[in-house]
Design a protein around this motif. Structure first.
Motif, PDB file in Angstrom:
ATOM      1  N   LYS A  16       0.842  -1.200   0.000  1.00 55.77           N
ATOM      2  CA  LYS A  16       0.000   0.000   0.000  1.00 55.77           C
ATOM      3  C   LYS A  16       0.872   1.241   0.000  1.00 55.77           C
ATOM      4  N   LYS A  17       0.374   2.296  -0.636  1.00 58.62           N
ATOM      5  CA  LYS A  17       1.104   3.548  -0.724  1.00 58.62           C
ATOM      6  C   LYS A  17       0.449   4.606   0.161  1.00 58.62           C
ATOM      7  N   LEU A  18       1.258   5.562   0.573  1.00 58.32           N
ATOM      8  CA  LEU A  18       0.802   6.655   1.418  1.00 58.32           C
ATOM      9  C   LEU A  18       1.455   7.940   0.939  1.00 58.32           C
ATOM     10  N   ILE A  19       0.645   8.986   0.815  1.00 60.61           N
ATOM     11  CA  ILE A  19       1.163  10.299   0.435  1.00 60.61           C
ATOM     12  C   ILE A  19       1.257  11.134   1.700  1.00 60.61           C
ATOM     13  N   LEU A  20       2.459  11.607   1.992  1.00 61.75           N
ATOM     14  CA  LEU A  20       2.692  12.465   3.147  1.00 61.75           C
ATOM     15  C   LEU A  20       2.981  13.868   2.643  1.00 61.75           C
ATOM     16  N   GLY A  21       2.258  14.835   3.155  1.00 63.10           N
ATOM     17  CA  GLY A  21       2.501  16.215   2.736  1.00 63.10           C
ATOM     18  C   GLY A  21       1.432  17.153   3.233  1.00 63.10           C
ATOM     19  N   ALA A  22       0.190  16.848   2.959  1.00 58.72           N
ATOM     20  CA  ALA A  22      -0.906  17.718   3.381  1.00 58.72           C
ATOM     21  C   ALA A  22      -0.982  17.749   4.902  1.00 58.72           C
ATOM     22  N   GLY A  23      -1.037  18.938   5.441  1.00 57.61           N
ATOM     23  CA  GLY A  23      -1.149  19.090   6.880  1.00 57.61           C
ATOM     24  C   GLY A  23       0.173  19.089   7.626  1.00 57.61           C
ATOM     25  N   ILE A  24       1.270  18.899   6.921  1.00 60.53           N
ATOM     26  CA  ILE A  24       2.590  18.920   7.563  1.00 60.53           C
ATOM     27  C   ILE A  24       3.180  20.313   7.354  1.00 60.53           C
ATOM     28  N   ARG A  25       3.522  20.962   8.445  1.00 62.57           N
ATOM     29  CA  ARG A  25       4.100  22.306   8.353  1.00 62.57           C
ATOM     30  C   ARG A  25       5.466  22.238   7.679  1.00 62.57           C
ATOM     31  N   ALA A  54       5.883  17.007  -0.603  1.00 59.81           N
ATOM     32  CA  ALA A  54       5.195  15.726  -0.432  1.00 59.81           C
ATOM     33  C   ALA A  54       6.162  14.558  -0.666  1.00 59.81           C
ATOM     34  N   ILE A  55       5.861  13.460   0.006  1.00 61.27           N
ATOM     35  CA  ILE A  55       6.607  12.226  -0.188  1.00 61.27           C
ATOM     36  C   ILE A  55       5.587  11.109  -0.382  1.00 61.27           C
ATOM     37  N   ILE A  56       5.791  10.288  -1.387  1.00 59.07           N
ATOM     38  CA  ILE A  56       4.953   9.110  -1.593  1.00 59.07           C
ATOM     39  C   ILE A  56       5.790   7.910  -1.204  1.00 59.07           C
ATOM     40  N   ILE A  57       5.250   7.114  -0.280  1.00 55.29           N
ATOM     41  CA  ILE A  57       5.967   5.934   0.191  1.00 55.29           C
ATOM     42  C   ILE A  57       5.123   4.693  -0.069  1.00 55.29           C
ATOM     43  N   GLU A  58       5.790   3.549  -0.093  1.00 53.81           N
ATOM     44  CA  GLU A  58       5.120   2.260  -0.262  1.00 53.81           C
ATOM     45  C   GLU A  58       5.655   1.321   0.813  1.00 53.81           C
ATOM     46  N   LYS A  59       4.753   0.631   1.475  1.00 53.59           N
ATOM     47  CA  LYS A  59       5.140  -0.337   2.506  1.00 53.59           C
ATOM     48  C   LYS A  59       5.647  -1.591   1.814  1.00 53.59           C
TER      49      LYS A  59
END
Length: 60
Positions: A16-25, A54-59
């Motif tokens: 599964k992938k996760l996008i990290l970015g929105a809401g991070i100062r 933003a960073i897109i990661i995959e487990k």
């Protein structure tokens, strides 16, 4: 903030992938990026795409 992100990453199913970015100062983002790089070095995730906001990661 980093604890929340790490918990979210750990709860992901393999593949599964996760996008990290929105809401991070902006001032917190380098810490998030370092966390992701560390987790990648340990073989827990793969960074699919990394940009300034933003960073897109995959487990794995």
């Amino acid at each position: 903030m980093l604890d929340k992100i790490q918990t979210k990453i750990e709860s992901l199913n393999t593949g599964k992938k996760l996008i990290l970015g929105a809401g991070i100062r902006a001032e917190e983002f380098p810490k998030v990026q370092s966390l992701c790089e560390s987790l990648q070095e340990n073989g827990l995730i793969k960074i699919v795409n990394a940009q300034q906001t933003a960073i897109i990661i995959e487990k794995v």
